[in-house]
Design an enzyme around this catalytic site. Structure first.
Site, PDB file in Angstrom:
ATOM      1  N   GLY A  53       0.812  -1.216   0.000  1.00  0.00           N
ATOM      2  CA  GLY A  53       0.000   0.000   0.000  1.00  0.00           C
ATOM      3  C   GLY A  53       0.840   1.257   0.000  1.00  0.00           C
ATOM      4  O   GLY A  53       1.977   1.272  -0.494  1.00  0.00           O
ATOM      5  N   ASP A  75       1.696  -8.903  -1.626  1.00  0.00           N
ATOM      6  CA  ASP A  75       0.386  -8.465  -1.140  1.00  0.00           C
ATOM      7  C   ASP A  75      -0.611  -9.565  -1.415  1.00  0.00           C
ATOM      8  O   ASP A  75      -0.469 -10.325  -2.374  1.00  0.00           O
ATOM      9  CB  ASP A  75      -0.039  -7.154  -1.839  1.00  0.00           C
ATOM     10  CG  ASP A  75      -1.042  -6.365  -1.026  1.00  0.00           C
ATOM     11  OD1 ASP A  75      -2.156  -6.889  -0.784  1.00  0.00           O
ATOM     12  OD2 ASP A  75      -0.725  -5.237  -0.623  1.00  0.00           O
ATOM     13  N   CYS A 337      -4.900   8.832   8.868  1.00  0.00           N
ATOM     14  CA  CYS A 337      -4.071   8.563  10.057  1.00  0.00           C
ATOM     15  C   CYS A 337      -4.459   9.340  11.307  1.00  0.00           C
ATOM     16  O   CYS A 337      -4.530   8.756  12.388  1.00  0.00           O
ATOM     17  CB  CYS A 337      -2.609   8.837   9.716  1.00  0.00           C
ATOM     18  SG  CYS A 337      -1.965   7.722   8.473  1.00  0.00           S
ATOM     19  N   PHE A 338      -4.651  10.642  11.199  1.00  0.00           N
ATOM     20  CA  PHE A 338      -4.763  11.449  12.420  1.00  0.00           C
ATOM     21  C   PHE A 338      -5.901  10.985  13.329  1.00  0.00           C
ATOM     22  O   PHE A 338      -5.703  10.708  14.507  1.00  0.00           O
ATOM     23  CB  PHE A 338      -4.947  12.929  12.065  1.00  0.00           C
ATOM     24  CG  PHE A 338      -3.671  13.632  11.690  1.00  0.00           C
ATOM     25  CD1 PHE A 338      -2.446  12.999  11.794  1.00  0.00           C
ATOM     26  CD2 PHE A 338      -3.695  14.938  11.229  1.00  0.00           C
ATOM     27  CE1 PHE A 338      -1.261  13.646  11.445  1.00  0.00           C
ATOM     28  CE2 PHE A 338      -2.527  15.606  10.882  1.00  0.00           C
ATOM     29  CZ  PHE A 338      -1.309  14.952  10.982  1.00  0.00           C
TER      30      PHE A 338
HETATM   31  N1  LIG Z   1      -0.808   5.978   4.500  1.00  0.00           N
HETATM   32  C1  LIG Z   1       0.062   6.655   5.171  1.00  0.00           C
HETATM   33  O1  LIG Z   1       0.344   7.805   4.839  1.00  0.00           O
HETATM   34  C2  LIG Z   1       0.739   6.046   6.355  1.00  0.00           C
HETATM   35  C3  LIG Z   1       1.880   6.665   6.884  1.00  0.00           C
HETATM   36  C4  LIG Z   1       2.522   6.095   7.981  1.00  0.00           C
HETATM   37  C5  LIG Z   1       2.034   4.921   8.540  1.00  0.00           C
HETATM   38  N2  LIG Z   1       0.927   4.334   8.031  1.00  0.00           N
HETATM   39  C6  LIG Z   1       0.483   3.060   8.606  1.00  0.00           C
HETATM   40  O2  LIG Z   1       1.030   1.990   7.800  1.00  0.00           O
HETATM   41  C7  LIG Z   1       0.125   0.907   7.713  1.00  0.00           C
HETATM   42  C8  LIG Z   1      -0.220   0.629   6.267  1.00  0.00           C
HETATM   43  O3  LIG Z   1      -0.815   1.783   5.737  1.00  0.00           O
HETATM   44  P1  LIG Z   1      -1.113   1.915   4.178  1.00  0.00           P
HETATM   45  O4  LIG Z   1      -1.631   3.289   3.976  1.00  0.00           O
HETATM   46  O5  LIG Z   1       0.044   1.424   3.397  1.00  0.00           O
HETATM   47  O6  LIG Z   1      -2.309   0.850   4.054  1.00  0.00           O
HETATM   48  P2  LIG Z   1      -2.946   0.287   2.728  1.00  0.00           P
HETATM   49  O7  LIG Z   1      -4.306  -0.117   3.076  1.00  0.00           O
HETATM   50  O8  LIG Z   1      -2.717   1.249   1.611  1.00  0.00           O
HETATM   51  O9  LIG Z   1      -2.051  -1.013   2.394  1.00  0.00           O
HETATM   52  C9  LIG Z   1      -2.002  -2.164   3.210  1.00  0.00           C
HETATM   53  C10 LIG Z   1      -1.807  -3.371   2.291  1.00  0.00           C
HETATM   54  O10 LIG Z   1      -1.541  -4.530   3.085  1.00  0.00           O
HETATM   55  C11 LIG Z   1      -2.085  -5.644   2.408  1.00  0.00           C
HETATM   56  N3  LIG Z   1      -2.160  -6.780   3.321  1.00  0.00           N
HETATM   57  C12 LIG Z   1      -3.006  -6.971   4.356  1.00  0.00           C
HETATM   58  N4  LIG Z   1      -2.698  -8.125   4.976  1.00  0.00           N
HETATM   59  C13 LIG Z   1      -1.651  -8.677   4.317  1.00  0.00           C
HETATM   60  C14 LIG Z   1      -0.891  -9.871   4.480  1.00  0.00           C
HETATM   61  N5  LIG Z   1      -1.131 -10.718   5.475  1.00  0.00           N
HETATM   62  N6  LIG Z   1       0.111 -10.136   3.613  1.00  0.00           N
HETATM   63  C15 LIG Z   1       0.376  -9.269   2.595  1.00  0.00           C
HETATM   64  N7  LIG Z   1      -0.311  -8.120   2.405  1.00  0.00           N
HETATM   65  C16 LIG Z   1      -1.305  -7.823   3.258  1.00  0.00           C
HETATM   66  C17 LIG Z   1      -3.427  -5.131   1.928  1.00  0.00           C
HETATM   67  O11 LIG Z   1      -3.948  -5.924   0.901  1.00  0.00           O
HETATM   68  C18 LIG Z   1      -3.060  -3.718   1.478  1.00  0.00           C
HETATM   69  O12 LIG Z   1      -2.723  -3.699   0.090  1.00  0.00           O
HETATM   70  C19 LIG Z   1      -1.057   1.302   8.599  1.00  0.00           C
HETATM   71  O13 LIG Z   1      -0.825   0.781   9.876  1.00  0.00           O
HETATM   72  C20 LIG Z   1      -1.005   2.816   8.616  1.00  0.00           C
HETATM   73  O14 LIG Z   1      -1.601   3.353   9.784  1.00  0.00           O
HETATM   74  C21 LIG Z   1       0.276   4.862   6.938  1.00  0.00           C
HETATM   75  O1  LIG Z   2      -1.081  23.045   8.605  1.00  0.00           O
HETATM   76  C1  LIG Z   2      -1.814  22.114   8.294  1.00  0.00           C
HETATM   77  C2  LIG Z   2      -1.320  20.865   7.857  1.00  0.00           C
HETATM   78  C3  LIG Z   2      -2.218  19.862   7.545  1.00  0.00           C
HETATM   79  N1  LIG Z   2      -3.559  20.090   7.637  1.00  0.00           N
HETATM   80  C4  LIG Z   2      -4.488  19.011   7.331  1.00  0.00           C
HETATM   81  O2  LIG Z   2      -4.132  17.869   8.102  1.00  0.00           O
HETATM   82  C5  LIG Z   2      -4.441  16.676   7.402  1.00  0.00           C
HETATM   83  C6  LIG Z   2      -3.240  15.726   7.401  1.00  0.00           C
HETATM   84  O3  LIG Z   2      -2.212  16.276   6.612  1.00  0.00           O
HETATM   85  P1  LIG Z   2      -0.720  15.646   6.550  1.00  0.00           P
HETATM   86  O4  LIG Z   2      -0.226  15.412   7.911  1.00  0.00           O
HETATM   87  O5  LIG Z   2       0.057  16.530   5.674  1.00  0.00           O
HETATM   88  O6  LIG Z   2      -0.960  14.287   5.749  1.00  0.00           O
HETATM   89  P2  LIG Z   2      -0.976  12.723   6.147  1.00  0.00           P
HETATM   90  O7  LIG Z   2      -0.645  11.979   4.921  1.00  0.00           O
HETATM   91  O8  LIG Z   2      -2.251  12.433   6.855  1.00  0.00           O
HETATM   92  O9  LIG Z   2       0.286  12.500   7.155  1.00  0.00           O
HETATM   93  C7  LIG Z   2       0.146  12.354   8.549  1.00  0.00           C
HETATM   94  O10 LIG Z   2      -0.194  11.028   8.886  1.00  0.00           O
HETATM   95  C8  LIG Z   2       0.791  10.035   8.452  1.00  0.00           C
HETATM   96  C9  LIG Z   2       0.212   8.669   8.772  1.00  0.00           C
HETATM   97  O11 LIG Z   2       0.425   8.264  10.087  1.00  0.00           O
HETATM   98  C10 LIG Z   2       2.084  10.308   9.157  1.00  0.00           C
HETATM   99  O12 LIG Z   2       3.057   9.314   8.800  1.00  0.00           O
HETATM  100  C11 LIG Z   2       2.562  11.696   8.791  1.00  0.00           C
HETATM  101  O13 LIG Z   2       3.792  11.981   9.465  1.00  0.00           O
HETATM  102  C12 LIG Z   2       1.495  12.714   9.187  1.00  0.00           C
HETATM  103  O14 LIG Z   2       1.859  14.025   8.763  1.00  0.00           O
HETATM  104  C13 LIG Z   2      -4.891  17.128   6.021  1.00  0.00           C
HETATM  105  O15 LIG Z   2      -6.301  17.130   5.964  1.00  0.00           O
HETATM  106  C14 LIG Z   2      -4.382  18.546   5.894  1.00  0.00           C
HETATM  107  O16 LIG Z   2      -5.172  19.360   5.058  1.00  0.00           O
HETATM  108  C15 LIG Z   2      -4.054  21.318   8.054  1.00  0.00           C
HETATM  109  O17 LIG Z   2      -5.265  21.526   8.161  1.00  0.00           O
HETATM  110  N2  LIG Z   2      -3.171  22.298   8.373  1.00  0.00           N
END
Ligand SMILES: NC(=O)c1ccc[n+]([C@@H]2O[C@H](COP(=O)([O-])OP(=O)(O)OC[C@H]3O[C@@H](n4cnc5c(N)ncnc54)[C@H](O)[C@@H]3O)[C@@H](O)[C@H]2O)c1
Ligand SMILES: O=c1ccn([C@@H]2O[C@H](COP(=O)(O)OP(=O)(O)O[C@H]3O[C@H](CO)[C@@H](O)[C@H](O)[C@H]3O)[C@@H](O)[C@H]2O)c(=O)[nH]1
Length: 734
Positions: A53, A75, A337-338
Site C-alpha cells: 500500500g 500483497d 491517520c490522524f
Molecule cells: N498511509 C500513510 O500515509 C501512512 C503513513 C505512515 C504509517 N501508516 C500506517 O502503515 C500501515 C499501512 O498503511 P497503508 O496506507 O500502506 O495501508 P494500505 O491499506 O494502503 O495497504 C495495506 C496493504 O496490506 C495488504 N495486506 C493486508 N494483509 C496482508 C498480508 N497478510 N500479507 C500481505 N499483504 C497484506 C493489503 O492488501 C493492502 O494492500 C497502517 O498501519 C497505517 O496506519 C500509513
Molecule cells: O497546517 C496544516 C497541515 C495539515 N492540515 C491538514 O491535516 C491533514 C493531514 O495532513 P498531513 O499530515 O500533511 O498528511 P498525512 O498523509 O495524513 O500524514 C500524517 O499522517 C501520516 C500517517 O500516520 C504520518 O506518517 C505523517 O507523518 C502525518 O503528517 C490534512 O487534511 C491537511 O489538510 C491542516 O489543516 N493544516
C-alpha cells in the site's frame, strides 16, 4: 536512547560486534546490560515487505533504490501487485514511478523520453533489485528481514469499536510468517499499532514457530506523509528502531540500522525500547493533529475579533520553539491517520483508566468536528440562512492537495450537510474520481438515489461554478488559487511579508519580499528577496543541510538537499539549475532559506556504481509528472466484508483490499488505464475567476476554507469573500 552512530560502526553493512557497554548505550542508562558472547549482527541481503500500500510500496521502492538489498513486496491483493508490475502504478506519489522503474526494471524514465528508448541506451540501466509478487510464502521464506506494512484500521465491530486498532491483518501476517519460515528472521513492525503490539507479535511467532526457528521483532514506525512520501523516505527527519534489550534484539536493531544507514545519516537513526517506539508514532500524529486543532480553535477567535489567523499563525510560527509547520487553519484535518491514531490513544488511555488523558486527546477530534460544522454554519448564515434550491459549488474533495485520497476528508461532511439543507451541490476535484466521491458520501450515511438528486460531480471547476450561488474551497489545490504565485503556500501568509504587504487590488508585493516563490501548477514564479544564502536568517541556514549519502557497500554517493519543510506547497520550479550542488546559492528559494525541493530532493548520481550501471539524473523531472492520483478504500471499511482468514487462505483472498480507484469505471473518458498512475504529465490551468463570475448568480459568494484566495482581487470582480479565520463581512442572519 542514542543515535545509531554507535549502532552502525563505520556505517557498514557488514557484520560487526558490540560489547556490553554498547548495549547499555544503545538503550540508555536504564537499559539492562546483557552478556555479549556472540553479538555480531547479520547483514541484511534480502527484505520482504508484507503489504504494497501507501507505506509498503514507496518504502520498499526507496529501500531498493538506495541500496543493493534485494527487496520483494508481496500483497494478498493480486490487483495491486499486478499494477505495481505494470507501467501504471497503483498509487501516485511524486517521484515514485521514477524510483520504481529504476529499481524494478533497471531503467529510468522521465516525461521527455520513453522508458523503452532509454533502456536501450548504454549506461542507463542498473541491476533490478525490487520485485512485486503475490507469492507471499516464498517471499517470507527467502527473506532475512520482513517489513510488516499491512493496514491497521479502526475497529468497526466489537470491543473498542470506533476507537481501538483492528490488528487482524497484523496477526494474520505474523501467523503466516511463523507458519512458513524455516530459518531465523527479523520481523519489523512498520504498521502503526497500539503500544505493546510487538509483544503480541512475538508471542504469536514463538507459539507457532517451527522448531529451532527464532524471530526478533523490532518496532520501526513509518512517518511519511502522503504527497511527500518519496521525499520523506529519502530524507526522513528520523528513523526510530525499537528493540528488545537482549543481545539478539540489539543485533537485530543493528541489522536494520545497517539497512537505513546506506542512505540516511546515522545520527538520524535512533534506537529505543520497543514500547517507546510504538508510542512515538501515535504520539507524533497526535501532536501534529493537536497543532491543527489548536490553530483551528484560534481561527474561531480570529473570526470573532477581527484578527487574521494566517497572520497569527505566521507570528507564532516564527518562534523557533513553536515552528511554522502544521499551523495552517482549514476546514478540519482529514486523512487516514490522524483521527485513527488519536482514537487509538484515547482507547489506550481509557484502558489504562486515564480518563482525563483520554478526554484531552478526544478534545482534538472534537475540535476538528466543530471546525467542520462551524464552517458549514457560517456558509449557511451568509447565504441568508437558506440553501434550499441554491447551487453550491464545492471545489476540492481530497483531504489535502496533491493527493486523490479522500479518507476522512472534511469535504465529505460539508457536502453531506449541504445536501441535507437541500442545496444543489456541484463538486469538482482535479484528482478524485466520481465513483470515489459517491462511495464516500454513501459511507457517510447518504442514500445514493437521494444524493444524486442533490449532488452532481463535475468535470471542471467552471461546470461546478456555472449558475452557482456560492463557491466553497475545500481542498487547497493550486489551480483554485488566484493569488500571485509568490505568496502561495501554507507557511507564507497571503497578506504578509516581513516588510511589505500585498496590494489589496493587484496582489503584487509591495516592499521587500521574503516569501517563498511557489508555483505548483505550471506558472512561472517570480523570485524576490535575498539572493544568496548568506543573506538568509541563520535559523533558516541551519535547516538547509545538504545530505551526502554514501552507500558503504558500493561506494556510491548521492547528494540531495534536506527539506526544511514537508509542505509540498513550498515546492518551487523557479528558474535556475535543476540540481543544485552543495555550494549552489541558487539551490535556495529566494528569501526563504528553504531549499528548492522537487528537483533537488532526489538523489543524483555522483560516482560509478560498481555493480550497477549509473543512471542519469532523470529524477530532476519527477515533479513535472503529475499523473492522476489514486484513492483507496477507507481503512475502517477495508475489512468490513470479511475477516482475515488463515494464512493459507490469505494469498487468494478476494477481500475488498482494492483502492477506490481500481474502479469499474473503465468507460470513463480517460479509459481503463487511468485506474493506475504512470509518469505522464497532467498539468492544470488555474481557474479564471473572472470567467466564473460571469456565470454565477448574484450575490456571488466564495467561502475559502484553505485561505488560498486573494479576497481583494475577488472582491474587485464582485464576489463576497468569506475565509476561515477572518472576520465575516456578510454574515449576520445566523
Ligand atoms: N498511509 C500513510 O500515509 C501512512 C503513513 C505512515 C504509517 N501508516 C500506517 O502503515 C500501515 C499501512 O498503511 P497503508 O496506507 O500502506 O495501508 P494500505 O491499506 O494502503 O495497504 C495495506 C496493504 O496490506 C495488504 N495486506 C493486508 N494483509 C496482508 C498480508 N497478510 N500479507 C500481505 N499483504 C497484506 C493489503 O492488501 C493492502 O494492500 C497502517 O498501519 C497505517 O496506519 C500509513
Ligand atoms: O497546517 C496544516 C497541515 C495539515 N492540515 C491538514 O491535516 C491533514 C493531514 O495532513 P498531513 O499530515 O500533511 O498528511 P498525512 O498523509 O495524513 O500524514 C500524517 O499522517 C501520516 C500517517 O500516520 C504520518 O506518517 C505523517 O507523518 C502525518 O503528517 C490534512 O487534511 C491537511 O489538510 C491542516 O489543516 N493544516
Amino acid at each position: 536512547m542514542i543515535s545509531a552512530e554507535n549502532l552502525v560502526p563505520g556505517n557498514e553493512c557488514a557484520p560487526s560486534s558490540i560489547n556490553e557497554s554498547s548495549v547499555s548505550q544503545i538503550h540508555g542508562e536504564g537499559a539492562k546490560t546483557v552478556g555479549a558472547a556472540d553479538t555480531a549482527h547479520k547483514a541484511v541481503r534480502k527484505i520482504t515487505c508484507l503489504g504494497s500500500g501507501f507505506v509498503g510500496g514507496p518504502t520498499s521502492a526507496v529501500t531498493a533504490f538506495m541500496s543493493n538489498i534485494d527487496v520483494t513486496v508481496v500483497d494478498i491483493n493480486s490487483e495491486r501487485i499486478k499494477a505495481w508490475n505494470s507501467d501504471r502504478l497503483p498509487i501516485y506519489e511524486p517521484g515514485l514511478h521514477e524510483i520504481v522503474y529504476a529499481a524494478r526494471d533497471g531503467t529510468y524514465t522521465n516525461s521527455a523520453l520513453k522508458r523503452n528508448e532509454l533502456s536501450n541506451l548504454p549506461g542507463r540501466t542498473r541491476k533490478p533489485n525490487l520485485h512485486f509478487s503475490t507469492n507471499v510464502d516464498k517471499a517470507i521464506q527467502d527473506a532475512d528481514l520482513i517489513f510488516v506494512c499491512v493496514n491497521t484500521p479502526t475497529k468497526a465491530n466489537g470491543v473498542g469499536k470506533g476507537a481501538a486498532a483492528d490488528l487482524a491483518f497484523v496477526e494474520a501476517a505474523a501467523r503466516n510468517i511463523a507458519h512458513v519460515a524455516t530459518e531465523d528472521k527479523i520481523i519489523v513492525e512498520k504498521s502503526t499499532v497500539p503500544c505493546r503490539t510487538a509483544h503480541s507479535i512475538r508471542e504469536i511467532l514463538s507459539a507457532n514457530a517451527k522448531p529451532g526457528v527464532h524471530f526478533d521483532v523490532l518496532s520501526n514506525p513509518e512517518f511519511l506523509a502522503e504527497g511527500t512520501a518519496v521525499q520523506d523516505l529519502l530524507s526522513p527527519d528520523r528513523v526510530i528502531i525499537g528493540s528488545e534489550m537482549t543481545p539478539e534484539g540489539i543485533q537485530a536493531a543493528r541489522s536494520l540500522a545497517g539497512v537505513y544507514s546506506q542512505w540516511i545519516p546515522t545520527e538520524r537513526i535512533i534506537t529505543m525500547n520497543v514500547w517507546s517506539s510504538e508510542l512515538s508514532k501515535l504520539a507524533a500524529n497526535a501532536l501534529l493533529a493537536q497543532r491543527i486543532s489548536s490553530i483551528n480553535a484560534l481561527s474561531a477567535i480570529c473570526e470573532a475579533t477581527g484578527a487574521e489567523v494566517d497572520e497569527v499563525s505566521h507570528a507564532c510560527g516564527l518562534d523557533s520553539r513553536i515552528g511554522p509547520h502544521m499551523l495552517a487553519a482549514g476546514p478540519g484535518f482529514g486523512g487516514s491517520c490522524f483521527q485513527k491514531d488519536i482514537f487509538n490513544i484515547v482507547y489506550l488511555s481509557e484502558s489504562l483508566h486515564l480518563y482525563e488523558v483520554a478526554d484531552y486527546w478526544r478534545g482534538i477530534i472534537n475540535m476538528n468536528e466543530y471546525q467542520k460544522q462551524r464552517f458549514t454554519k457560517r456558509i449557511i448564515s451568509c447565504m441568508f440562512n437558506n440553501l434550499t434550491g441554491k447551487k453550491v459549488a464545492v471545489l476540492g474533495f481530497a483531504f489535502k492537495k496533491n493527493t486523490s485520497d479522500t479518507r476522512e476528508s472534511p469535504a465529505i461532511t460539508l457536502v453531506s450537510n449541504f445536501a441535507a439543507e437541500r442545496a444543489q451541490v456541484a463538486i469538482y476535484d482535479p484528482k478524485v474520481k466520481e465513483a470515489q466521491i459517491w462511495q464516500e458520501l454513501q459511507e457517510a450515511g447518504g442514500n445514493l438515489l437521494q444524493l444524486k438528486k442533490n449532488v452532481l460531480v463535475c468535470k471542471s471547476g467552471y461546470d461546478a461554478c456555472r449558475g452557482a450561488d456560492g463557491v466553497v474551497i475545500m481542498t487547497g489545490w493550486d489551480e483554485f488559487s488566484n493569488k500571485d504565485p509568490i505568496n502561495a503556500g501554507n507557511l507564507a501568509p497571503p497578506s504578509m511579508t516581513s516588510i511589505g504587504r500585498l496590494s489589496p487590488i493587484t496582489g503584487v508585493l509591495q516592499g521587500r519580499a521574503m516569501n517563498a516563490s511557489v508555483d505548483n501548477c505550471g506558472l512561472q514564479a517570480k523570485a524576490q528577496g535575498p539572493k544568496t544564502t548568506k543573506d538568509l536568517p541563520s535559523v533558516q541556514k541551519k535547516r538547509d543541510a545538504t545530505l551526502v549519502i554514501r552507500n558503504p557497500t558500493t561506494g556510491e554517493v548521492v547528494n540531495f538537499k534536506k527539506s526544511s519543510t514537508r509542505d509540498s506547497s513550498m515546492v518551487s520550479e523557479l528558474e535556475g539549475p535543476q540540481i543544485p550542488s552543495h555550494n549552489d546559492e541558487n539551490a535556495f528559494i529566494e528569501g526563504t532559506g528553504r531549499p528548492r525541493l522537487r528537483a533537488s530532493e532526489v538523489p543524483t548520481y555522483n560516482h560509478p556504481r560498481p555493480i550497477m550501471e549509473p543512471f542519469p539524473s532523470a529524477l530532476t523531472e519527477i515533479d513535472n509528472n503529475l499523473p492522476r492520483s489514486p484513492g483507496r478504500t477507507k481503512h475502517g471499511k477495508q475489512y468490513s466484508t470479511t475477516t482475515p482468514g488463515s494464512p493459507s487462505k490469505l494469498s487468494s483472498s478476494p477481500r475488498r483490499y482494492s483502492f477506490h480507484t481500481f474502479p469499474s469505471d473503465k468507460t470513463t473518458k480517460d479509459g481503463p488505464s487511468t485506474s493506475n498512475f504512470g509518469p505522464e504529465e497532467t498539468k492544470t490551468e488555474r481557474l479564471d475567476w473572472a470567467r466564473i463570475a460571469k456565470g454565477m448568480r448574484k450575490p456571488m459568494w466564495v467561502f475559502d476554507g484553505r485561505n488560498i484566495l486573494d479576497a481583494a482581487k475577488l472582491e474587485a470582480l464582485g464576489f463576497r469573500v468569506e475565509a476561515i479565520g477572518r472576520a465575516s463581512k456578510y454574515s449576520g442572519f445566523g
